[in-house]
Motif scaffolding. Sequence first.
Motif, short mmCIF file in Angstrom:
data_model
loop_
_atom_site.label_atom_id
_atom_site.label_comp_id
_atom_site.label_asym_id
_atom_site.label_seq_id
_atom_site.Cartn_x
_atom_site.Cartn_y
_atom_site.Cartn_z
N PRO A 126 25.31 50.15 45.43
CA PRO A 126 26.14 49.48 46.09
C PRO A 126 25.56 48.30 46.80
O PRO A 126 26.45 47.39 47.33
N ASP A 127 24.41 48.01 46.62
CA ASP A 127 23.90 46.58 47.37
C ASP A 127 23.52 45.80 45.99
O ASP A 127 22.69 44.55 46.14
N GLN A 128 23.96 46.02 45.14
CA GLN A 128 23.96 45.22 43.70
C GLN A 128 24.45 43.55 44.35
O GLN A 128 25.66 43.65 44.72
N PRO A 129 23.72 42.82 44.03
CA PRO A 129 24.23 41.26 44.30
C PRO A 129 25.49 41.08 43.58
O PRO A 129 25.93 41.52 42.56
N TRP A 130 26.38 40.41 44.16
CA TRP A 130 27.75 39.72 43.70
C TRP A 130 27.61 38.69 42.40
O TRP A 130 26.39 37.95 42.69
N PRO A 131 28.27 38.50 41.75
CA PRO A 131 28.22 37.28 40.90
C PRO A 131 28.41 36.05 41.31
O PRO A 131 28.71 35.84 42.56
N PRO A 132 27.45 35.00 40.89
CA PRO A 132 27.39 33.85 41.82
C PRO A 132 28.87 33.44 41.84
O PRO A 132 29.50 33.48 41.08
N GLU A 133 29.16 32.60 42.87
CA GLU A 133 30.34 32.05 43.28
C GLU A 133 30.24 30.45 43.38
O GLU A 133 29.23 30.16 44.14
N PRO A 134 30.91 29.56 43.04
CA PRO A 134 30.64 28.14 43.18
C PRO A 134 30.94 27.79 44.65
O PRO A 134 31.63 28.51 45.51
N GLU A 135 30.16 26.73 45.12
CA GLU A 135 30.54 26.53 46.61
C GLU A 135 31.66 25.82 46.67
O GLU A 135 32.23 25.20 46.04
N ARG A 136 32.62 26.20 47.91
CA ARG A 136 33.77 25.86 48.09
C ARG A 136 33.81 24.42 48.94
O ARG A 136 33.10 24.23 49.87
N PRO A 137 34.67 23.56 48.76
CA PRO A 137 34.67 22.60 49.45
C PRO A 137 35.16 22.62 51.12
O PRO A 137 35.78 23.68 51.35
N ALA A 138 34.53 21.75 51.84
CA ALA A 138 34.63 22.33 53.30
C ALA A 138 36.25 21.98 53.63
O ALA A 138 36.67 22.91 54.46
N ALA A 139 36.94 21.21 52.96
CA ALA A 139 38.34 21.20 53.39
C ALA A 139 39.08 22.37 53.00
O ALA A 139 39.88 22.80 53.82
N GLU A 140 38.62 23.11 51.80
CA GLU A 140 39.43 24.30 51.59
C GLU A 140 39.14 25.54 52.35
O GLU A 140 39.83 26.27 52.84
N VAL A 141 37.71 25.41 52.80
CA VAL A 141 37.36 26.64 53.92
C VAL A 141 38.18 26.36 55.11
O VAL A 141 38.60 27.41 55.85
N ARG A 142 38.13 25.00 55.70
CA ARG A 142 39.16 24.62 56.94
C ARG A 142 40.35 25.24 56.78
O ARG A 142 41.15 25.94 57.67
N ARG A 143 41.00 25.03 55.74
CA ARG A 143 42.33 25.38 55.23
C ARG A 143 42.67 26.75 55.31
O ARG A 143 43.52 27.43 56.03
N ASP A 144 41.51 27.55 54.79
CA ASP A 144 41.62 29.03 54.71
C ASP A 144 41.61 29.56 56.25
O ASP A 144 42.29 30.49 56.67
N ASN A 145 40.64 28.90 56.92
CA ASN A 145 40.31 29.29 58.53
C ASN A 145 41.68 29.34 59.22
O ASN A 145 41.95 30.20 59.91
N ILE A 146 42.35 27.91 58.89
CA ILE A 146 43.60 27.93 59.80
C ILE A 146 44.55 28.84 59.58
O ILE A 146 45.34 29.23 60.05
N GLN A 147 44.65 29.14 58.14
CA GLN A 147 45.77 30.12 57.48
C GLN A 147 45.39 31.44 57.93
O GLN A 147 46.36 32.15 58.36
N TRP A 148 44.21 31.68 58.14
CA TRP A 148 43.77 33.14 58.58
C TRP A 148 43.95 33.09 59.93
O TRP A 148 44.65 34.35 60.37
#
Length: 263
Positions: free
Chosen positions: A209-231
């Motif tokens: 259950p603690d197996q690491p997740w596959p690597p994920e590309p870093e998300r642009p800050a603008a995308e993170v902000r947009r997701d936070n607003i939508q959430w």
Amino acid sequence: MADDSTSITRGAIGSYTAVGDSFTEGVGDPGPDGAFVGWADRLAVLLSDQRPQHDFRYANLAVRGRLLDRIVSEQVPRAKELGPDLVSFCAGGNDILRPGSDPDDVAERFEAAVADLTRSIGIVMVTTGFDTRGVPVLRHLRGKIATYTAHVRAIADRYGCPVLDLWSLRSVQDRRAWDADRLHLSPDGHTRVALRAAQVLGLPVPADPDQPWPPEPERPAAEVRRDNIQWAREHLVPWIGRRLRGESSGDHVEPKRPNMLPL
């Protein structure tokens, strides 16, 4: 991490009842028929696989939004009536999220319920809170959640309960372990918790259950902000509104599996 596993003879658990709130009901993990699955249902399957005679039975009494006192008054008596070999008891999280709640007081009431259950049930597995350090809004409640988690572990020690320690489960710190509402686990998150619960009970599991997740590309800050607003718009504001109105998402919800039935 402390070893919270319990040595149980293979196939010894023939019946299981899950008690709790949305986490145990399985919110965030919809099945093909639209009903929620969740970690407890997935654990039931793993437990059933240990019974070669296929006589395993399972009930899930959990209802989303339930506070501790209502879980104790409605679900604990029913769990005792059903008399399973195993009860999972996860409660108090919604109380801790309420403004002004006292984790010491919540833990005192939680302990009374654990004492009651352990007088009737052979194995009572209790569940800690998650580490919310990376969760918007909830990160500010991390101290209260940590205090409550420490209480739960101490209560488990006093009553000999196995502990499903979610605080130490590093894999659920990844955002992919969480649903879009950031309050409930995703199907993958529920799967990892089920595997950890099985480990705690001494069952063989098909994956770590603690197996690491596959690597994920870093998300642009603008995308993170947009997701936070939508959430915030879609999930946070309605959640706060229900709290202000004294409403619960489970006000008109019944347990999905109130009777002890075969899988």
